[in-house]
Write a protein that holds these residues in place. Structure first.
Motif, PDB file in Angstrom:
ATOM      1  N   THR A  73       0.833  -1.201   0.000  1.00 47.19           N
ATOM      2  CA  THR A  73       0.000   0.000   0.000  1.00 47.19           C
ATOM      3  C   THR A  73       0.866   1.248   0.000  1.00 47.19           C
ATOM      4  O   THR A  73       0.608   2.189  -0.754  1.00 47.19           O
ATOM      5  N   GLU A  75       3.973   1.518  -1.031  1.00 52.54           N
ATOM      6  CA  GLU A  75       4.668   1.625  -2.310  1.00 52.54           C
ATOM      7  C   GLU A  75       3.739   2.212  -3.364  1.00 52.54           C
ATOM      8  O   GLU A  75       4.155   3.043  -4.166  1.00 52.54           O
ATOM      9  N   ALA A  76       2.470   1.792  -3.347  1.00 44.38           N
ATOM     10  CA  ALA A  76       1.512   2.329  -4.312  1.00 44.38           C
ATOM     11  C   ALA A  76       1.306   3.823  -4.071  1.00 44.38           C
ATOM     12  O   ALA A  76       1.248   4.608  -5.016  1.00 44.38           O
ATOM     13  N   GLY A  77       1.233   4.232  -2.795  1.00 46.02           N
ATOM     14  CA  GLY A  77       1.082   5.649  -2.461  1.00 46.02           C
ATOM     15  C   GLY A  77       2.299   6.452  -2.869  1.00 46.02           C
ATOM     16  O   GLY A  77       2.176   7.568  -3.385  1.00 46.02           O
ATOM     17  N   GLU A  78       3.472   5.897  -2.649  1.00 48.34           N
ATOM     18  CA  GLU A  78       4.714   6.578  -3.038  1.00 48.34           C
ATOM     19  C   GLU A  78       4.795   6.712  -4.550  1.00 48.34           C
ATOM     20  O   GLU A  78       5.224   7.742  -5.067  1.00 48.34           O
ATOM     21  N   MET A  79       4.369   5.679  -5.264  1.00 45.56           N
ATOM     22  CA  MET A  79       4.380   5.737  -6.717  1.00 45.56           C
ATOM     23  C   MET A  79       3.441   6.829  -7.219  1.00 45.56           C
ATOM     24  O   MET A  79       3.774   7.568  -8.147  1.00 45.56           O
ATOM     25  N   GLU A  80       2.282   6.957  -6.602  1.00 42.08           N
ATOM     26  CA  GLU A  80       1.334   8.002  -6.991  1.00 42.08           C
ATOM     27  C   GLU A  80       1.930   9.384  -6.740  1.00 42.08           C
ATOM     28  O   GLU A  80       1.804  10.287  -7.569  1.00 42.08           O
ATOM     29  N   GLU A  81       2.612   9.536  -5.604  1.00 40.29           N
ATOM     30  CA  GLU A  81       3.265  10.810  -5.284  1.00 40.29           C
ATOM     31  C   GLU A  81       4.361  11.134  -6.305  1.00 40.29           C
ATOM     32  O   GLU A  81       4.490  12.269  -6.766  1.00 40.29           O
ATOM     33  N   LYS A  83       4.468  10.066  -9.394  1.00 39.35           N
ATOM     34  CA  LYS A  83       3.805  10.402 -10.657  1.00 39.35           C
ATOM     35  C   LYS A  83       3.340  11.852 -10.652  1.00 39.35           C
ATOM     36  O   LYS A  83       3.506  12.565 -11.646  1.00 39.35           O
ATOM     37  N   LEU A  84       2.764  12.305  -9.536  1.00 41.17           N
ATOM     38  CA  LEU A  84       2.311  13.690  -9.438  1.00 41.17           C
ATOM     39  C   LEU A  84       3.489  14.661  -9.557  1.00 41.17           C
ATOM     40  O   LEU A  84       3.384  15.699 -10.219  1.00 41.17           O
ATOM     41  N   LYS A  85       4.607  14.329  -8.912  1.00 34.22           N
ATOM     42  CA  LYS A  85       5.801  15.176  -9.015  1.00 34.22           C
ATOM     43  C   LYS A  85       6.310  15.226 -10.451  1.00 34.22           C
ATOM     44  O   LYS A  85       6.719  16.281 -10.933  1.00 34.22           O
TER      45      LYS A  85
END
Length: 130
Positions: A73, A75-81, A83-85
């Protein structure tokens, strides 16, 4: 139970029993044919654990599974962050490219006016001598 010598294969396998809480983590030897019922050789390597030891191992195993799920979970949140950056950085790069293009066009415009002014001055000088 059959003895080790009655086993068709003398090779024994070692495994860990994690399926139930009664024998959790308790190791054993068995014949490779044990599950197919061709051989009945089976021996425990370890003595039975105390109830407290079984409980602690079970709780640690459960906590380990929770941490694995939590890690996925996170890792998925970090990946989303990330992507936004990346999207924000792409936007900033696009703006910088547009600014460079605008400055380049402005530079060309000023250069054209300078050349035109120089040509007019040159023409006036030539005209005054004729």
């Amino acid at each position: 139970m059959a003895s080790a010598s009655s086993c068709a294969s003398s090779k024994k396998s070692e495994s860990k029993a994690w399926k139930n809480t009664e024998n959790i983590g308790r190791r054993f030897f068995s014949c490779p044919n044990y599950r197919t019922k061709k051989c009945g050789f089976f021996r425990w390597i370890d003595e039975p654990m105390s109830e407290r030891a079984r409980f602690v191992i079970y709780e640690l195993k459960k906590k380990n599974e929770e941490l694995k799920k939590s890690k996925k979970t996170n890792e998925a949140g970090e990946m989303e962050e990330i992507k936004l950056k990346m999207i924000e950085m792409q936007r900033q790069v696009s703006m910088a490219i547009e600014t460079v293009d605008l400055l380049r066009r402005e530079k060309h415009r000023v250069l054209k006016w300078m050349i035109l002014a120089w040509m007019i001055c040159f023409w006036m000088i030539v005209k005054s001598y004729v």
